[in-house]
Design an enzyme around this catalytic site. Structure first.
Site, PDB file in Angstrom:
ATOM      1  NE  ARG A  40      -3.616  -2.206   2.625  1.00  0.00           N
ATOM      2  CZ  ARG A  40      -3.295  -3.453   2.988  1.00  0.00           C
ATOM      3  NH1 ARG A  40      -2.071  -3.736   3.374  1.00  0.00           N
ATOM      4  NH2 ARG A  40      -4.200  -4.401   2.969  1.00  0.00           N
ATOM      5  CE  LYS A  68      -6.934  -1.759   5.593  1.00  0.00           C
ATOM      6  NZ  LYS A  68      -7.601  -1.811   4.292  1.00  0.00           N
ATOM      7  CG  HIS A 136      -5.314   0.668  -3.395  1.00  0.00           C
ATOM      8  ND1 HIS A 136      -4.565   0.570  -2.238  1.00  0.00           N
ATOM      9  CD2 HIS A 136      -6.090  -0.435  -3.433  1.00  0.00           C
ATOM     10  CE1 HIS A 136      -4.899  -0.541  -1.608  1.00  0.00           C
ATOM     11  NE2 HIS A 136      -5.813  -1.167  -2.315  1.00  0.00           N
ATOM     12  NE  ARG A 139      -3.141  -3.835  -1.409  1.00  0.00           N
ATOM     13  CZ  ARG A 139      -2.665  -4.771  -0.607  1.00  0.00           C
ATOM     14  NH1 ARG A 139      -1.369  -4.935  -0.496  1.00  0.00           N
ATOM     15  NH2 ARG A 139      -3.472  -5.542   0.092  1.00  0.00           N
ATOM     16  CG  HIS A 162      -7.133  -9.452  -0.240  1.00  0.00           C
ATOM     17  ND1 HIS A 162      -7.261  -9.408  -1.601  1.00  0.00           N
ATOM     18  CD2 HIS A 162      -6.889  -8.168   0.137  1.00  0.00           C
ATOM     19  CE1 HIS A 162      -7.113  -8.168  -2.029  1.00  0.00           C
ATOM     20  NE2 HIS A 162      -6.882  -7.400  -0.994  1.00  0.00           N
ATOM     21  CE1 TYR A 171      -7.379  -3.958  -3.387  1.00  0.00           C
ATOM     22  CE2 TYR A 171      -6.005  -5.382  -4.734  1.00  0.00           C
ATOM     23  CZ  TYR A 171      -6.167  -4.242  -3.979  1.00  0.00           C
ATOM     24  OH  TYR A 171      -5.119  -3.377  -3.826  1.00  0.00           O
TER      25      TYR A 171
END
Length: 188
Positions: A40, A68, A136, A139, A162, A171
């Site tokens: 990220r 995160k 993003h 990624r 994930h 995603y």
């Protein structure tokens, strides 16, 4: 939050690399780390020179704890990423304890997420990418190309941290792509 897309066209991906490489080695390295690591932007901007450079050559692996999730992450420095690191170090020669993506504003502060997003969007605009990209998108680009190279979704899901393969498919936009193909196959 805007939904961003991966870069799905190899020529466009190479065009973004070329544009950034010619414009600014710092921004080129940021993009290369983003598409090579599945990190990220918050983790990319926290990187210090010592995280990617031994003082003489690129490190073999980058190790960190994700901001995160707090989870440990390790990824190898690929040959393409190694080349980008060497070019950056040759041009800038930063100190080991300096932020890798140091801002021109303030003393040893990284660039902002906003600057990174603006820079990436400008690069995409310049090469004709019309889908929304943003930070993003780097990624997502890694995940998309891993999938296109027949890497198991289980492994991609692990690399992206994930909770499930279904989350990874959503995603990466694969569920919509699959649904579109189903409609085209039925073709009543």
């Amino acid at each position: 939050m805007n939904v961003v897309s991966p870069i799905r066209d190899k020529k466009q991906l190479e065009a973004v690399k070329g544009y950034l490489r010619g414009k600014n080695k710092r921004d080129y390295l940021l993009f290369m780390i983003g598409i090579s690591s599945a990190l990220r932007i918050s983790d990319i901007l926290r990187l210090k020179v010592e995280d990617v450079w031994t003082g003489k050559k690129p490190v073999e692996y980058v190790d960190l704890h994700e901001k995160k999730t707090g989870k440990y992450k390790r990824f190898p420095v690929t040959p393409n990423l190694s080349k980008a690191i060497k070019e950056y170090m040759t041009e800038y020669s930063p100190a080991q304890d300096q932020f890798l993506f140091v801002s021109r504003v303030g003393e040893n502060k990284p660039i902002t997420r906003q600057y990174a997003s603006m820079m990436l969007n400008e690069a995409c605009d310049m090469v004709g990418i019309t889908e929304p990209f943003g930070t993003h998108g780097m990624r997502k680009t890694w995940g998309y190309w891993a999938f296109k190279q027949n890497i198991s979704l289980d492994y991609i899901s692990l690399a992206l941290n994930h909770r499930s393969v279904a989350e990874t498919k959503r995603y990466l936009g694969l569920l919509q792509e699959d649904l579109d193909n189903i409609y085209l196959q039925v073709n009543l």
